[in-house]
Design a protein around this motif. Structure first.
Motif, PDB file in Angstrom:
ATOM      1  N   ASN A   1     -21.681 -81.705 -57.752  1.00 23.62           N
ATOM      2  CA  ASN A   1     -20.512 -81.241 -58.511  1.00 23.62           C
ATOM      3  C   ASN A   1     -20.892 -81.026 -59.967  1.00 23.62           C
ATOM      4  OD1 ASN A   1     -18.644 -81.089 -56.527  1.00 23.62           O
ATOM      5  ND2 ASN A   1     -17.564 -82.978 -57.038  1.00 23.62           N
TER       6      ASN A   1
ATOM      7  N   ARG B   1     -22.749 -77.896 -60.212  1.00 23.79           N
ATOM      8  CA  ARG B   1     -21.933 -76.689 -59.959  1.00 23.79           C
ATOM      9  C   ARG B   1     -20.934 -76.418 -61.070  1.00 23.79           C
ATOM     10  NH1 ARG B   1     -21.620 -77.995 -54.021  1.00 23.79           N
ATOM     11  NH2 ARG B   1     -19.806 -79.220 -54.585  1.00 23.79           N
ATOM     12  N   TYR B   2     -20.408 -77.484 -61.686  1.00 26.10           N
ATOM     13  CA  TYR B   2     -19.326 -77.260 -62.649  1.00 26.10           C
ATOM     14  C   TYR B   2     -19.765 -77.322 -64.112  1.00 26.10           C
ATOM     15  CZ  TYR B   2     -16.452 -77.548 -58.521  1.00 26.10           C
ATOM     16  OH  TYR B   2     -15.928 -77.300 -57.285  1.00 26.10           O
TER      17      TYR B   2
ATOM     18  N   ASP C   1     -21.939 -85.782 -67.135  1.00 22.43           N
ATOM     19  CA  ASP C   1     -22.348 -84.411 -67.483  1.00 22.43           C
ATOM     20  C   ASP C   1     -21.722 -83.978 -68.801  1.00 22.43           C
ATOM     21  OD1 ASP C   1     -19.798 -83.028 -67.128  1.00 22.43           O
ATOM     22  OD2 ASP C   1     -20.050 -83.396 -64.977  1.00 22.43           O
TER      23      ASP C   1
ATOM     24  N   ILE D   1     -12.311 -82.338 -67.503  1.00 23.21           N
ATOM     25  CA  ILE D   1     -11.111 -82.150 -66.673  1.00 23.21           C
ATOM     26  C   ILE D   1      -9.913 -82.738 -67.423  1.00 23.21           C
ATOM     27  CG2 ILE D   1     -10.093 -82.674 -64.407  1.00 23.21           C
ATOM     28  CD1 ILE D   1     -13.042 -83.391 -63.542  1.00 23.21           C
TER      29      ILE D   1
ATOM     30  N   LEU E   1      -7.695 -85.861 -58.072  1.00 18.30           N
ATOM     31  CA  LEU E   1      -8.990 -85.242 -57.764  1.00 18.30           C
ATOM     32  C   LEU E   1      -9.545 -85.602 -56.392  1.00 18.30           C
ATOM     33  CD1 LEU E   1     -11.288 -85.245 -60.913  1.00 18.30           C
ATOM     34  CD2 LEU E   1     -10.073 -83.364 -59.852  1.00 18.30           C
TER      35      LEU E   1
ATOM     36  N   TYR F   1      -7.992 -80.542 -53.221  1.00 16.45           N
ATOM     37  CA  TYR F   1      -7.424 -80.432 -54.572  1.00 16.45           C
ATOM     38  C   TYR F   1      -8.487 -79.852 -55.501  1.00 16.45           C
ATOM     39  CZ  TYR F   1      -4.920 -81.314 -58.848  1.00 16.45           C
ATOM     40  OH  TYR F   1      -4.275 -81.140 -60.045  1.00 16.45           O
ATOM     41  N   ARG F   2      -8.105 -78.773 -56.158  1.00 19.07           N
ATOM     42  CA  ARG F   2      -9.058 -78.157 -57.072  1.00 19.07           C
ATOM     43  C   ARG F   2      -8.431 -77.964 -58.443  1.00 19.07           C
ATOM     44  NH1 ARG F   2     -11.104 -74.688 -52.157  1.00 19.07           N
ATOM     45  NH2 ARG F   2     -13.218 -75.478 -52.067  1.00 19.07           N
ATOM     46  N   VAL F   3      -9.233 -78.184 -59.469  1.00 18.88           N
ATOM     47  CA  VAL F   3      -8.730 -78.042 -60.835  1.00 18.88           C
ATOM     48  C   VAL F   3      -8.525 -76.561 -61.129  1.00 18.88           C
ATOM     49  CG1 VAL F   3      -9.342 -78.383 -63.255  1.00 18.88           C
ATOM     50  CG2 VAL F   3      -9.862 -80.152 -61.574  1.00 18.88           C
TER      51      VAL F   3
ATOM     52  N   GLY G   1     -18.169 -75.111 -53.217  1.00 20.09           N
ATOM     53  CA  GLY G   1     -17.721 -76.424 -52.720  1.00 20.09           C
ATOM     54  C   GLY G   1     -16.691 -76.251 -51.606  1.00 20.09           C
ATOM     55  N   THR G   2     -16.449 -77.338 -50.880  1.00 21.89           N
ATOM     56  CA  THR G   2     -15.493 -77.256 -49.767  1.00 21.89           C
ATOM     57  C   THR G   2     -14.130 -77.811 -50.153  1.00 21.89           C
ATOM     58  OG1 THR G   2     -16.179 -79.438 -49.018  1.00 21.89           O
ATOM     59  CG2 THR G   2     -17.326 -77.540 -48.055  1.00 21.89           C
ATOM     60  N   GLY G   3     -14.031 -78.451 -51.303  1.00 21.95           N
ATOM     61  CA  GLY G   3     -12.768 -79.074 -51.706  1.00 21.95           C
ATOM     62  C   GLY G   3     -12.620 -80.463 -51.111  1.00 21.95           C
TER      63      GLY G   3
ATOM     64  N   GLY H   1     -15.343 -82.803 -51.319  1.00 23.05           N
ATOM     65  CA  GLY H   1     -16.414 -83.650 -51.867  1.00 23.05           C
ATOM     66  C   GLY H   1     -15.929 -84.994 -52.379  1.00 23.05           C
ATOM     67  N   LEU H   2     -14.953 -84.975 -53.304  1.00 24.78           N
ATOM     68  CA  LEU H   2     -14.526 -86.237 -53.917  1.00 24.78           C
ATOM     69  C   LEU H   2     -13.718 -87.089 -52.940  1.00 24.78           C
ATOM     70  CD1 LEU H   2     -13.677 -85.115 -57.557  1.00 24.78           C
ATOM     71  CD2 LEU H   2     -15.698 -86.299 -56.721  1.00 24.78           C
TER      72      LEU H   2
ATOM     73  N   SER I   1     -17.755 -84.986 -68.234  1.00 22.45           N
ATOM     74  CA  SER I   1     -17.134 -85.898 -67.251  1.00 22.45           C
ATOM     75  C   SER I   1     -18.082 -87.029 -66.926  1.00 22.45           C
ATOM     76  CB  SER I   1     -16.823 -85.163 -65.954  1.00 22.45           C
ATOM     77  OG  SER I   1     -16.106 -83.999 -66.203  1.00 22.45           O
TER      78      SER I   1
ATOM     79  N   PHE J   1     -18.373 -89.785 -63.768  1.00 19.69           N
ATOM     80  CA  PHE J   1     -17.922 -90.302 -62.471  1.00 19.69           C
ATOM     81  C   PHE J   1     -18.749 -91.549 -62.177  1.00 19.69           C
ATOM     82  CE2 PHE J   1     -15.289 -86.863 -60.682  1.00 19.69           C
ATOM     83  CZ  PHE J   1     -15.539 -85.852 -61.592  1.00 19.69           C
TER      84      PHE J   1
HETATM   85  P1  ADP Z   1     -15.151 -79.041 -54.541  1.00 24.86           P
HETATM   86  O1  ADP Z   1     -15.793 -78.864 -53.239  1.00 24.86           O
HETATM   87  O2  ADP Z   1     -14.149 -77.971 -54.869  1.00 24.86           O
HETATM   88  O3  ADP Z   1     -16.131 -79.296 -55.603  1.00 24.86           O
HETATM   89  P2  ADP Z   1     -14.433 -81.792 -54.931  1.00 24.86           P
HETATM   90  O4  ADP Z   1     -13.497 -82.661 -54.173  1.00 24.86           O
HETATM   91  O5  ADP Z   1     -15.858 -82.173 -54.952  1.00 24.86           O
HETATM   92  O6  ADP Z   1     -14.239 -80.329 -54.362  1.00 24.86           O
HETATM   93  O7  ADP Z   1     -13.934 -81.679 -56.426  1.00 24.86           O
HETATM   94  C1  ADP Z   1     -12.553 -81.425 -56.676  1.00 24.86           C
HETATM   95  C2  ADP Z   1     -12.383 -80.643 -57.966  1.00 24.86           C
HETATM   96  O8  ADP Z   1     -12.749 -81.473 -59.067  1.00 24.86           O
HETATM   97  C3  ADP Z   1     -13.319 -79.448 -58.071  1.00 24.86           C
HETATM   98  O9  ADP Z   1     -12.726 -78.329 -57.478  1.00 24.86           O
HETATM   99  C4  ADP Z   1     -13.495 -79.299 -59.560  1.00 24.86           C
HETATM  100  O10 ADP Z   1     -12.460 -78.499 -60.064  1.00 24.86           O
HETATM  101  C5  ADP Z   1     -13.334 -80.694 -60.108  1.00 24.86           C
HETATM  102  N1  ADP Z   1     -14.627 -81.305 -60.485  1.00 24.86           N
HETATM  103  C6  ADP Z   1     -15.373 -82.132 -59.711  1.00 24.86           C
HETATM  104  N2  ADP Z   1     -16.471 -82.542 -60.388  1.00 24.86           N
HETATM  105  C7  ADP Z   1     -16.416 -81.971 -61.608  1.00 24.86           C
HETATM  106  C8  ADP Z   1     -17.255 -82.012 -62.782  1.00 24.86           C
HETATM  107  N3  ADP Z   1     -18.386 -82.730 -62.804  1.00 24.86           N
HETATM  108  N4  ADP Z   1     -16.861 -81.303 -63.847  1.00 24.86           N
HETATM  109  C9  ADP Z   1     -15.708 -80.576 -63.832  1.00 24.86           C
HETATM  110  N5  ADP Z   1     -14.884 -80.491 -62.771  1.00 24.86           N
HETATM  111  C10 ADP Z   1     -15.213 -81.181 -61.667  1.00 24.86           C
END
Ligand code: ADP
Length: 439
Positions: free
Chosen positions: A328, A331-332, A356, A361, A369, A374-376, A386-388, A390-391, A415, A417
């Protein structure tokens, strides 16, 4: 307020005066005065005795008549007694209504005193928990509900979350226990029958697991054909279309894989493992995969191994959780950003943090999250691949390891985590691993 004065003094003086006067007329002043006063005293004693008898009589309803101040006193007492009876009647009615409504409740309710003895319970507590009156009123609840998981929950005192257990009366019934502390060490126990909810949840899980499983084979076949066609010498527009199809089918495969993993994490029994997960090799593997994922974006990813400790846990699950967090971050965050992967431990337990310097967020997204899909930012998410889920996977893996996910983030400030593991999951690294992990 009415002032009492000296209620009997006036009467006594009048009687004395009368006695003296009549005694004077008959030339027996002192004798007649004495007779008058004694007579007056005896009469008062008789009045007092009647009042006393009336007060002590068990069913003293009608007020007998008294003379002089005794009548005022008797009436004041009578009024107070009537008010007290009315209050008692009202209270009885309230208690009766409370009993009726709590008996009609399908949730079991038990009021416990500070010695853990059930003081009062409703009908559902008898059917769901097997409480029996009056014998159980003098036993500790922990001798009645003997499941070690309940005893641990009860004694632990952390009642923010409920506890799910089979009913002691019927193992087919699932109960959700909730305890509330109140007063001075008293407790209120509520047990709700969630059997139907559990069944629905299981049906949902089985459906998702089956549907994902069934989708796997057709997807593999489709991908096989797409790859075969892509190897052919085809016109560029067709090739581009096939490349897009390949990309989307890969996305679907990832989705199916994550859905299957999530349903397995949800349905598996709680984790009890003494398998040791060697953190250094695991994190180094994830670091290499993250660098590959970053590719041309050239993120600066650094691994900080600040402790020699390893973890008790399930390696596959922890690999999924940690790699989801690191991927993540890749990717973000924009190309070239810094990402730190830190493994550290202290008396509070172990911490794996992924930090990172990406876009961050907003606070209102943070509590949601870990919800599925759930996607931001939807537009950013579809590009990210991503699949939505992950978290959501991270959260489930951590719950199974008795660990917690904490997220700190703010727009423009990156962020953080962190996975917090309890101290009892930490294990000293094997001697033969020490040299290897630092290299
Ligand atoms: P996805 O597969 O869309 O990444 P996740 O459940 O892993 O789904 O993450 C949910 C949402 O949290 C992501 O769609 C993204 O918007 C946000 N997100 C996760 N990690 C980060 C990060 N390191 N920085 C910014 N946004 C993040």
């Amino acid at each position: 307020m009415h002032k009492p004065g000296y209620p009997l003094l006036g009467g006594l003086l009048l009687t004395l005066l009368g006695g003296l006067l009549i005694g004077y007329l008959f030339d027996r002043t002192l004798l007649l005065a004495l007779i008058a006063v004694v007579g007056w005293g005896l009469w008062q004693i008789w009045q007092f005795r009647r009042l006393y008898q009336w007060i002590l009589a068990e069913n003293s309803r009608d007020l007998p008549s008294f003379r002089g101040k005794w009548d005022d006193l008797a009436y004041a007492l009578y009024r107070r007694q009537r008010e007290a009876r009315q209050r008692e009647r009202n209270l009885r009615q309230v208690i009766a209504r409370f009993r009726q409504s709590s008996a009609a409740l399908s949730d079991a309710i038990v009021i416990l005193d500070r010695n853990d003895h059930p003081e009062w319970w409703n009908k559902a507590a008898e059917t769901l928990l097997g409480l029996n009156a009056p014998a159980d009123q003098h036993r500790s609840l922990l001798n009645i509900l003997r499941d070690p998981r309940f005893i641990h929950y009860y004694q632990n005192g952390a009642y923010q979350e409920g506890l799910e257990l089979p009913s002691p009366r019927d193992p087919q019934i699932t109960l959700l226990y909730n305890i509330t502390l109140y007063g001075e060490g008293d407790r209120l126990l509520v047990a709700r029958d969630i059997t139907r909810l559990k069944r629905l949840e299981q049906t949902r899980q089985t459906f998702v697991a089956n549907a994902s499983h069934e989708l796997r084979t057709p997807l593999t076949v489709m991908r096989g054909y797409i790859e075969t066609f892509m190897d052919q010498d085809l016109p560029p527009p067709l090739h581009r279309a096939l490349a897009r199809m390949e990309q989307q089918s890969q996305r679907m495969e990832h989705l199916v894989r994550d859905l299957l993993l999530l349903s397995r994490l949800e349905s598996d029994q709680p984790l009890h493992t003494n398998q040791v997960v060697e953190m250094a090799p695991l994190l180094k593997r994830i670091l290499r995969d993250a660098q590959t994922l970053s590719g041309e974006k050239q993120h600066h990813i650094t691994l900080h191994l600040n402790t020699d400790q390893d973890l008790f846990g399930q390696e596959g699950e922890l690999h999924s959780a940690f790699s989801n967090l690191v991927f993540n971050a890749v990717r973000y965050t924009p190309a070239g950003s810094c990402i730190d992967l830190i493994w550290e431990a202290d008396a509070e337990g172990g911490r794996l943090c992924v930090i990172d310097t990406g876009p961050g967020i907003a606070a209102h997204h943070l509590p949601r999250l870990t919800e599925r899909f759930y996607r931001v930012d939807e537009s950013r998410a579809s590009e990210s691949g991503g699949t939505g889920l992950g978290l959501s996977i991270v959260k489930h893996v951590l719950v199974r390891h008795n660990a917690q996910l904490k997220i700190d983030s703010a727009p423009g400030q990156g962020s953080r985590f962190c996975c917090h593991f309890p101290p009892n999951l930490l294990v000293a690294q094997r001697d033969d691993q020490k040299g290897a992990s630092r290299s």
